[in-house]
Design a protein around this motif. Structure first.
Motif, PDB file in Angstrom:
ATOM      1  N   ARG A 194     -19.617 -11.657  67.034  1.00  0.00           N
ATOM      2  CA  ARG A 194     -19.348 -11.313  66.235  1.00  0.00           C
ATOM      3  C   ARG A 194     -19.378 -10.134  65.668  1.00  0.00           C
ATOM      4  NH1 ARG A 194     -19.980 -14.849  61.519  1.00  0.00           N
ATOM      5  NH2 ARG A 194     -21.235 -13.431  60.416  1.00  0.00           N
ATOM      6  N   ALA A 195     -18.632  -9.117  64.817  1.00  0.00           N
ATOM      7  CA  ALA A 195     -18.214  -7.914  64.587  1.00  0.00           C
ATOM      8  C   ALA A 195     -18.901  -6.822  63.480  1.00  0.00           C
ATOM      9  CB  ALA A 195     -17.885  -7.353  65.886  1.00  0.00           C
ATOM     10  N   PHE A 196     -19.235  -5.856  63.596  1.00  0.00           N
ATOM     11  CA  PHE A 196     -19.478  -4.790  62.434  1.00  0.00           C
ATOM     12  C   PHE A 196     -18.936  -3.404  62.938  1.00  0.00           C
ATOM     13  CE2 PHE A 196     -21.512  -4.097  58.650  1.00  0.00           C
ATOM     14  CZ  PHE A 196     -20.629  -2.404  58.335  1.00  0.00           C
ATOM     15  N   LEU A 197     -17.172  -3.462  61.960  1.00  0.00           N
ATOM     16  CA  LEU A 197     -16.299  -2.004  62.558  1.00  0.00           C
ATOM     17  C   LEU A 197     -16.911  -1.470  62.353  1.00  0.00           C
ATOM     18  CD1 LEU A 197     -13.193  -3.425  62.979  1.00  0.00           C
ATOM     19  CD2 LEU A 197     -15.110  -4.264  64.483  1.00  0.00           C
ATOM     20  N   VAL A 198     -16.994   0.286  62.366  1.00  0.00           N
ATOM     21  CA  VAL A 198     -16.692   1.365  61.798  1.00  0.00           C
ATOM     22  C   VAL A 198     -16.431   2.457  62.883  1.00  0.00           C
ATOM     23  CG1 VAL A 198     -19.628   3.484  61.249  1.00  0.00           C
ATOM     24  CG2 VAL A 198     -19.625   0.927  61.674  1.00  0.00           C
ATOM     25  N   GLY A 199     -15.935   2.875  60.483  1.00  0.00           N
ATOM     26  CA  GLY A 199     -15.478   4.146  61.154  1.00  0.00           C
ATOM     27  C   GLY A 199     -15.344   4.869  59.753  1.00  0.00           C
ATOM     28  N   VAL A 200     -14.973   6.199  61.260  1.00  0.00           N
ATOM     29  CA  VAL A 200     -16.187   7.750  60.850  1.00  0.00           C
ATOM     30  C   VAL A 200     -14.516   8.930  60.893  1.00  0.00           C
ATOM     31  CG1 VAL A 200     -17.268   9.616  60.392  1.00  0.00           C
ATOM     32  CG2 VAL A 200     -18.275   7.670  60.816  1.00  0.00           C
ATOM     33  N   TYR A 201     -13.913   8.698  59.593  1.00  0.00           N
ATOM     34  CA  TYR A 201     -12.896   9.722  59.488  1.00  0.00           C
ATOM     35  C   TYR A 201     -12.810  11.020  59.288  1.00  0.00           C
ATOM     36  CZ  TYR A 201     -11.584   4.906  60.690  1.00  0.00           C
ATOM     37  OH  TYR A 201     -11.299   3.802  61.523  1.00  0.00           O
ATOM     38  N   ASP A 202     -12.402  11.673  59.562  1.00  0.00           N
ATOM     39  CA  ASP A 202     -12.487  13.053  59.076  1.00  0.00           C
ATOM     40  C   ASP A 202     -10.464  12.931  58.684  1.00  0.00           C
ATOM     41  OD1 ASP A 202     -11.594  16.125  58.287  1.00  0.00           O
ATOM     42  OD2 ASP A 202     -12.323  16.692  59.836  1.00  0.00           O
ATOM     43  N   VAL A 203     -10.509  12.943  57.369  1.00  0.00           N
ATOM     44  CA  VAL A 203      -9.116  12.731  57.016  1.00  0.00           C
ATOM     45  C   VAL A 203      -8.147  13.997  57.129  1.00  0.00           C
ATOM     46  CG1 VAL A 203      -9.487  10.839  55.225  1.00  0.00           C
ATOM     47  CG2 VAL A 203      -9.610  13.245  54.495  1.00  0.00           C
ATOM     48  N   ARG A 204      -8.746  15.438  57.311  1.00  0.00           N
ATOM     49  CA  ARG A 204      -8.863  16.275  56.909  1.00  0.00           C
ATOM     50  C   ARG A 204      -7.634  16.666  58.417  1.00  0.00           C
ATOM     51  NH1 ARG A 204     -13.099  20.323  56.051  1.00  0.00           N
ATOM     52  NH2 ARG A 204     -14.384  18.890  58.108  1.00  0.00           N
TER      53      ARG A 204
END
Length: 261
Positions: free
Chosen positions: A155-165
């Motif tokens: 079982r997993a927790f996905l984390v996305g951190v994105y600089d939309v620029r």
């Protein structure tokens, strides 16, 4: 009540919160002295805890002001798998005026990972605490077993951190791609989090948010955190150390596939 009053008197005299960690037998294992608004839980390596069980320790501590259990208190409860947590709000004479208590919610799908008890006055304290905790732990074990059977392991927790620029694709598109990669790898995605900003240089998402993610992971019996970016060695170590303290098995990133640290 005699012990609660003694701890309360000491707390008022020194102007600091005082806490006790107590085994189910009633034996006090730790005396903790904090500051005027919080205490810090020591390492509890001697008291290992299985995924489906509570730790066998309850936390009792003082509040110098008439405040209920705060977010930090409740996170201590869940992250340390304590049997319960109780705050005694003490008056200027050190005598407990009333108590706030909470228990871990055995339902991993519940909105809140804790159950708050109503405010109680000294004369309202009830017997049968041990039976209540054992019943709660039995339900906790049952729910965890059912969850593992019905919703798979890994079982997993996905984390996305994105600089939309700097992105050509949307964060949602990138997260969907990571979900598909997990599905192909046999990983069951339980929860996701997207943050639109530059990654924090230490913990990627910031210390407070990482703690929230770990809290959710512990409550939902999640085994892996997967990040949709390449972690620096420093970030990987800080996150992995925090996860290992809470019995989350692995931290992964998505740089060239899924990599275990």
């Amino acid at each position: 009540m005699d012990l609660a009053r003694l701890v309360g008197e000491i707390s008022v005299e020194i102007g600091r919160q005082v806490g006790l960690l107590i085994e189910r037998s009633g034996y006090v294992t730790h005396l903790i002295v904090g500051n005027d608004h919080s205490i810090e839980i020591p390492h509890l390596d001697r008291y290992r805890v299985a995924h489906s069980r509570l730790r066998g320790l309850r936390l009792f501590h003082t509040h110098l002001k008439e405040h209920p259990l705060n977010q930090e208190d409740l996170m201590d409860l869940v992250l340390n798998r304590f049997d319960s947590i109780t705050a005694a709000c003490v008056g200027s004479d050190g005598i407990p005026k009333f108590f706030f208590s909470a228990f871990i919610n055995p339902d991993p799908e519940a909105k809140e990972p804790w159950i708050l008890s109503p405010k109680q006055y000294p004369g309202q304290l009830k017997y049968g605490y041990l039976e209540q905790v054992e019943a709660l732990e039995s339900e906790f074990t049952k729910k965890t077993s059912t969850l593992k059977t019905s919703q798979k392991e890994n079982r997993a927790f996905l984390v996305g951190v994105y600089d939309v620029r700097k992105m050509k694709r949307s964060p949602d598109h990138s997260m969907a791609e990571l979900k598909e990669l997990c599905r192909t790898a046999g990983i069951h995605v339980v929860d996701t989090y997207i943050q639109k900003r530059d990654p924090d240089p230490k913990t990627v998402v910031g210390k407070g948010k990482l703690q929230e993610i770990i809290l959710t992971s512990v409550h939902k019996d999640i085994e892996h955190l997967i990040f949709d970016l390449e972690l620096t060695p420093s970030q990987a170590k800080k996150i992995s150390d925090a996860c290992m303290e809470r019995h989350i098995g692995n931290t992964l990133d998505h740089s060239h596939g899924l990599h275990f640290y």
